[in-house]
Design an enzyme around this catalytic site. Structure first.
Site, short mmCIF file in Angstrom:
data_model
loop_
_atom_site.label_atom_id
_atom_site.label_comp_id
_atom_site.label_asym_id
_atom_site.label_seq_id
_atom_site.Cartn_x
_atom_site.Cartn_y
_atom_site.Cartn_z
N ARG A 1 6.97 3.90 -31.80
CA ARG A 1 5.72 3.17 -31.69
C ARG A 1 4.52 4.11 -31.73
O ARG A 1 3.38 3.67 -31.91
CB ARG A 1 5.72 2.41 -30.35
CG ARG A 1 4.80 1.22 -30.27
CD ARG A 1 4.93 0.55 -28.93
NE ARG A 1 6.19 -0.17 -28.77
CZ ARG A 1 6.41 -1.40 -29.20
NH1 ARG A 1 5.46 -2.07 -29.81
NH2 ARG A 1 7.57 -1.98 -29.01
N ARG B 1 2.30 -21.02 -26.22
CA ARG B 1 2.50 -19.97 -25.21
C ARG B 1 1.17 -19.30 -24.92
O ARG B 1 0.33 -19.15 -25.81
CB ARG B 1 3.49 -18.92 -25.72
CG ARG B 1 4.93 -19.36 -25.64
CD ARG B 1 5.87 -18.20 -25.79
NE ARG B 1 5.29 -17.12 -26.59
CZ ARG B 1 6.02 -16.22 -27.24
NH1 ARG B 1 7.32 -16.29 -27.22
NH2 ARG B 1 5.44 -15.26 -27.91
N LYS C 1 9.98 -8.20 -37.74
CA LYS C 1 10.92 -7.06 -37.64
C LYS C 1 12.19 -7.45 -36.89
O LYS C 1 13.28 -7.13 -37.32
CB LYS C 1 10.28 -5.90 -36.86
CG LYS C 1 9.12 -5.24 -37.54
CD LYS C 1 8.67 -4.02 -36.73
CE LYS C 1 8.11 -4.36 -35.37
NZ LYS C 1 6.77 -4.98 -35.41
N ARG D 1 1.66 -21.05 -33.70
CA ARG D 1 2.99 -21.27 -33.12
C ARG D 1 2.94 -22.29 -31.98
O ARG D 1 2.09 -22.22 -31.10
CB ARG D 1 3.54 -19.94 -32.60
CG ARG D 1 4.99 -19.98 -32.22
CD ARG D 1 5.65 -18.64 -32.33
NE ARG D 1 4.96 -17.59 -31.59
CZ ARG D 1 5.14 -16.30 -31.80
NH1 ARG D 1 5.97 -15.90 -32.75
NH2 ARG D 1 4.49 -15.41 -31.10
N ARG E 1 -3.39 -6.73 -29.57
CA ARG E 1 -2.14 -6.11 -30.02
C ARG E 1 -2.34 -5.40 -31.35
O ARG E 1 -1.77 -4.33 -31.60
CB ARG E 1 -1.04 -7.16 -30.15
CG ARG E 1 -0.59 -7.73 -28.81
CD ARG E 1 0.52 -8.73 -28.98
NE ARG E 1 1.76 -8.09 -29.41
CZ ARG E 1 2.80 -8.75 -29.94
NH1 ARG E 1 2.75 -10.04 -30.08
NH2 ARG E 1 3.88 -8.11 -30.30
#
Ligand SMILES: [Zn+2]
Length: 249
Positions: A108, A181, A33, A148, A192
Protein backbone atom coordinates in the site's frame (compact mmCIF):
# COMPACT_ATOMS: atom_id res chain seq x y z
CA UNK A 1 7.10 -3.59 -27.81
CA UNK A 2 3.44 -4.53 -28.09
CA UNK A 3 3.98 -6.93 -30.96
CA UNK A 4 7.00 -8.58 -29.30
CA UNK A 5 4.91 -9.20 -26.24
CA UNK A 6 2.08 -10.57 -28.35
CA UNK A 7 4.52 -12.93 -30.12
CA UNK A 8 5.81 -14.24 -26.81
CA UNK A 9 2.24 -14.95 -25.86
CA UNK A 10 1.79 -17.19 -28.89
CA UNK A 11 5.21 -18.88 -28.80
CA UNK A 12 5.56 -20.05 -25.23
CA UNK A 13 2.12 -20.09 -23.74
CA UNK A 14 2.54 -21.66 -20.35
CA UNK A 15 -0.03 -23.12 -18.03
CA UNK A 16 -0.51 -20.71 -15.16
CA UNK A 17 -2.36 -23.25 -13.12
CA UNK A 18 0.89 -25.00 -12.20
CA UNK A 19 2.98 -22.10 -10.99
CA UNK A 20 1.79 -18.53 -11.55
CA UNK A 21 4.22 -17.13 -8.94
CA UNK A 22 3.74 -14.01 -6.84
CA UNK A 23 1.21 -11.58 -8.29
CA UNK A 24 0.27 -8.12 -7.02
CA UNK A 25 -3.16 -6.75 -7.84
CA UNK A 26 -3.09 -2.97 -7.60
CA UNK A 27 -5.71 -0.29 -8.09
CA UNK A 28 -7.74 2.42 -6.40
CA UNK A 29 -10.47 1.68 -3.84
CA UNK A 30 -13.51 0.14 -5.53
CA UNK A 31 -11.85 -1.15 -8.72
CA UNK A 32 -12.68 -4.75 -7.75
CA UNK A 33 -9.27 -6.08 -6.65
CA UNK A 34 -10.82 -8.34 -4.01
CA UNK A 35 -13.34 -9.86 -6.44
CA UNK A 36 -10.67 -10.49 -9.07
CA UNK A 37 -8.16 -11.85 -6.56
CA UNK A 38 -10.71 -14.33 -5.23
CA UNK A 39 -11.72 -15.51 -8.68
CA UNK A 40 -8.18 -15.93 -10.03
CA UNK A 41 -6.79 -17.47 -6.83
CA UNK A 42 -9.49 -20.15 -7.03
CA UNK A 43 -8.81 -20.71 -10.72
CA UNK A 44 -5.04 -21.04 -10.27
CA UNK A 45 -5.19 -22.92 -6.97
CA UNK A 46 -3.11 -20.39 -5.05
CA UNK A 47 -4.01 -18.31 -1.97
CA UNK A 48 -5.39 -14.79 -2.03
CA UNK A 49 -3.63 -12.76 0.65
CA UNK A 50 -5.10 -9.47 1.79
CA UNK A 51 -3.68 -7.37 4.59
CA UNK A 52 -7.19 -6.86 5.97
CA UNK A 53 -7.54 -10.64 6.40
CA UNK A 54 -4.02 -10.89 7.86
CA UNK A 55 -4.75 -8.19 10.42
CA UNK A 56 -8.01 -9.87 11.44
CA UNK A 57 -6.37 -13.30 11.63
CA UNK A 58 -3.50 -12.09 13.82
CA UNK A 59 -5.81 -10.09 16.04
CA UNK A 60 -8.37 -12.88 16.46
CA UNK A 61 -5.68 -15.48 17.19
CA UNK A 62 -3.84 -13.21 19.61
CA UNK A 63 -0.46 -13.65 17.92
CA UNK A 64 2.37 -11.37 19.16
CA UNK A 65 2.02 -9.31 15.94
CA UNK A 66 -1.75 -9.21 16.35
CA UNK A 67 -1.50 -7.98 19.94
CA UNK A 68 0.89 -5.24 18.89
CA UNK A 69 -1.43 -4.18 16.06
CA UNK A 70 -4.43 -4.21 18.39
CA UNK A 71 -2.66 -1.87 20.79
CA UNK A 72 -1.77 0.55 17.99
CA UNK A 73 -5.28 0.50 16.51
CA UNK A 74 -6.82 1.00 19.96
CA UNK A 75 -4.77 4.18 20.24
CA UNK A 76 -6.36 5.32 16.98
CA UNK A 77 -3.13 5.03 14.98
CA UNK A 78 -2.36 3.37 11.66
CA UNK A 79 -0.55 0.04 11.81
CA UNK A 80 3.00 0.87 10.66
CA UNK A 81 4.57 -0.65 7.52
CA UNK A 82 7.02 -2.66 9.56
CA UNK A 83 4.28 -4.53 11.41
CA UNK A 84 2.27 -5.19 8.24
CA UNK A 85 5.45 -6.43 6.52
CA UNK A 86 6.09 -8.88 9.35
CA UNK A 87 2.57 -10.26 9.05
CA UNK A 88 3.07 -10.72 5.30
CA UNK A 89 6.45 -12.39 5.93
CA UNK A 90 4.84 -14.87 8.33
CA UNK A 91 2.06 -15.61 5.85
CA UNK A 92 4.50 -16.16 2.97
CA UNK A 93 6.25 -18.87 5.01
CA UNK A 94 3.15 -21.06 4.74
CA UNK A 95 3.62 -23.97 2.31
CA UNK A 96 0.48 -23.08 0.29
CA UNK A 97 2.34 -20.08 -1.17
CA UNK A 98 5.02 -22.24 -2.86
CA UNK A 99 3.45 -22.06 -6.35
CA UNK A 100 2.41 -18.44 -6.04
CA UNK A 101 -0.15 -16.18 -4.42
CA UNK A 102 -2.14 -13.05 -5.12
CA UNK A 103 -1.50 -10.08 -2.86
CA UNK A 104 -4.56 -7.88 -2.77
CA UNK A 105 -4.27 -4.44 -1.15
CA UNK A 106 -0.55 -4.83 -0.50
CA UNK A 107 1.91 -3.13 -0.91
CA UNK A 108 0.00 0.00 0.00
CA UNK A 109 3.06 2.26 0.39
CA UNK A 110 6.46 2.60 -1.26
CA UNK A 111 8.03 1.44 2.01
CA UNK A 112 6.06 -1.80 1.84
CA UNK A 113 6.96 -2.22 -1.85
CA UNK A 114 10.68 -1.80 -1.15
CA UNK A 115 10.47 -4.37 1.61
CA UNK A 116 8.57 -6.83 -0.57
CA UNK A 117 11.04 -6.50 -3.47
CA UNK A 118 13.90 -7.30 -1.13
CA UNK A 119 12.13 -10.05 0.76
CA UNK A 120 11.08 -11.96 -2.34
CA UNK A 121 14.21 -11.22 -4.35
CA UNK A 122 16.27 -12.83 -1.58
CA UNK A 123 14.82 -16.30 -2.10
CA UNK A 124 16.43 -18.47 -4.71
CA UNK A 125 14.28 -20.17 -7.30
CA UNK A 126 11.25 -17.99 -6.65
CA UNK A 127 9.64 -16.24 -9.61
CA UNK A 128 9.88 -12.44 -9.47
CA UNK A 129 6.88 -10.41 -8.45
CA UNK A 130 4.67 -9.16 -11.27
CA UNK A 131 2.08 -6.42 -10.86
CA UNK A 132 -1.24 -5.84 -12.58
CA UNK A 133 -3.09 -2.59 -12.00
CA UNK A 134 -6.86 -2.44 -12.51
CA UNK A 135 -7.81 0.96 -13.90
CA UNK A 136 -11.22 2.55 -13.44
CA UNK A 137 -12.00 6.25 -13.98
CA UNK A 138 -12.74 8.51 -11.02
CA UNK A 139 -16.40 9.17 -11.87
CA UNK A 140 -17.12 5.49 -12.47
CA UNK A 141 -15.62 4.63 -9.06
CA UNK A 142 -17.67 7.36 -7.44
CA UNK A 143 -20.86 5.93 -8.96
CA UNK A 144 -19.94 2.40 -7.90
CA UNK A 145 -19.54 3.46 -4.30
CA UNK A 146 -22.19 6.13 -3.81
CA UNK A 147 -24.74 4.10 -5.79
CA UNK A 148 -24.33 0.96 -3.69
CA UNK A 149 -27.42 -0.19 -1.78
CA UNK A 150 -27.87 -3.32 0.30
CA UNK A 151 -30.95 -5.27 1.29
CA UNK A 152 -30.80 -5.49 5.10
CA UNK A 153 -32.81 -8.73 5.03
CA UNK A 154 -31.19 -10.94 2.36
CA UNK A 155 -27.92 -9.08 1.82
CA UNK A 156 -28.35 -8.64 -1.95
CA UNK A 157 -26.24 -5.78 -3.23
CA UNK A 158 -27.58 -3.33 -5.83
CA UNK A 159 -26.30 -0.19 -7.45
CA UNK A 160 -28.86 2.48 -8.28
CA UNK A 161 -26.82 3.51 -11.35
CA UNK A 162 -25.35 0.25 -12.57
CA UNK A 163 -27.60 -2.54 -11.25
CA UNK A 164 -30.82 -0.91 -10.07
CA UNK A 165 -33.64 -2.89 -8.44
CA UNK A 166 -36.87 -3.24 -10.47
CA UNK A 167 -38.71 -0.96 -8.02
CA UNK A 168 -36.84 2.11 -6.78
CA UNK A 169 -34.89 1.49 -3.57
CA UNK A 170 -36.65 -1.85 -2.90
CA UNK A 171 -35.19 -5.37 -2.91
CA UNK A 172 -36.28 -7.47 -5.93
CA UNK A 173 -36.44 -10.61 -3.80
CA UNK A 174 -38.34 -9.50 -0.71
CA UNK A 175 -39.44 -5.89 -1.27
CA UNK A 176 -37.47 -4.60 1.72
CA UNK A 177 -36.36 -0.95 1.48
CA UNK A 178 -32.65 -0.89 0.58
CA UNK A 179 -30.07 0.78 2.80
CA UNK A 180 -26.83 2.61 2.15
CA UNK A 181 -23.79 1.77 4.28
CA UNK A 182 -22.60 4.73 6.29
CA UNK A 183 -19.18 4.77 4.58
CA UNK A 184 -20.54 4.57 1.01
CA UNK A 185 -20.61 8.36 0.78
CA UNK A 186 -18.83 10.80 -1.51
CA UNK A 187 -16.94 12.28 1.46
CA UNK A 188 -15.54 8.92 2.57
CA UNK A 189 -14.72 8.00 -1.02
CA UNK A 190 -12.86 11.27 -1.59
CA UNK A 191 -10.85 10.78 1.58
CA UNK A 192 -9.90 7.23 0.56
CA UNK A 193 -8.92 8.46 -2.92
CA UNK A 194 -6.71 11.18 -1.43
CA UNK A 195 -4.92 8.56 0.67
CA UNK A 196 -4.62 6.31 -2.38
CA UNK A 197 -3.19 9.09 -4.55
CA UNK A 198 -0.60 10.13 -1.99
CA UNK A 199 0.47 6.68 -0.73
CA UNK A 200 -0.43 3.95 -3.21
CA UNK A 201 -0.33 5.60 -6.64
CA UNK A 202 3.50 5.82 -6.28
CA UNK A 203 3.55 2.04 -5.76
CA UNK A 204 1.88 1.59 -9.17
CA UNK A 205 4.54 3.86 -10.73
CA UNK A 206 7.26 1.89 -8.95
CA UNK A 207 6.21 -1.39 -10.59
CA UNK A 208 5.57 0.30 -13.93
CA UNK A 209 9.18 1.53 -13.86
CA UNK A 210 10.45 -1.98 -13.06
CA UNK A 211 8.74 -3.20 -16.24
CA UNK A 212 7.03 -6.27 -14.76
CA UNK A 213 3.74 -4.45 -14.98
CA UNK A 214 0.52 -4.25 -16.99
CA UNK A 215 -2.69 -2.28 -16.76
CA UNK A 216 -6.16 -3.72 -17.25
CA UNK A 217 -9.36 -1.81 -17.99
CA UNK A 218 -11.52 -2.38 -14.93
CA UNK A 219 -14.64 -0.70 -16.30
CA UNK A 220 -15.64 -3.90 -18.13
CA UNK A 221 -17.83 -6.71 -16.69
CA UNK A 222 -16.16 -8.80 -13.94
CA UNK A 223 -15.49 -11.78 -16.23
CA UNK A 224 -13.87 -9.58 -18.90
CA UNK A 225 -11.65 -7.95 -16.27
CA UNK A 226 -10.65 -11.41 -15.01
CA UNK A 227 -9.75 -12.46 -18.56
CA UNK A 228 -7.75 -9.23 -18.92
CA UNK A 229 -5.80 -9.86 -15.73
CA UNK A 230 -5.17 -13.45 -16.74
CA UNK A 231 -3.87 -12.38 -20.15
CA UNK A 232 -1.61 -9.79 -18.53
CA UNK A 233 -0.14 -12.34 -16.11
CA UNK A 234 0.49 -14.81 -18.95
CA UNK A 235 2.25 -12.17 -21.06
CA UNK A 236 4.37 -10.98 -18.15
CA UNK A 237 5.45 -14.50 -17.20
CA UNK A 238 6.15 -15.42 -20.80
CA UNK A 239 8.22 -12.35 -21.60
CA UNK A 240 10.18 -13.04 -18.44
CA UNK A 241 10.84 -16.61 -19.52
CA UNK A 242 11.87 -15.40 -22.95
CA UNK A 243 14.36 -13.04 -21.35
CA UNK A 244 15.76 -15.85 -19.22
CA UNK A 245 16.14 -18.08 -22.29
CA UNK A 246 17.99 -15.28 -24.03
CA UNK A 247 20.36 -14.90 -21.08
CA UNK A 248 20.95 -18.64 -20.84
CA UNK A 249 21.26 -19.26 -24.58
ZN1 LIG B 1 -33.68 -8.70 -0.02
Amino acid sequence: MTSAVADAHVEVKQDLKGNPGPILLLGAPGVGKGTQAKELAAKWGIPQISTGDLLRYNRDHGTPLGLKAKEIMAAGKLVPDDLVNQMVAERLKQPDTAQGYILDGYPRTLGQAAWLDQHIGAEAGVLPVIAVSIQVGYNELLRRITGRRICPVCGTIYNIYLQPPKVDEKCDLDGTPLVRRSDDTEEVFKERMRTYESQTAPVVEHYRALGRFEEVDGSQPVSAVAAGVEGAVERLRNSEQKQQNRVQG
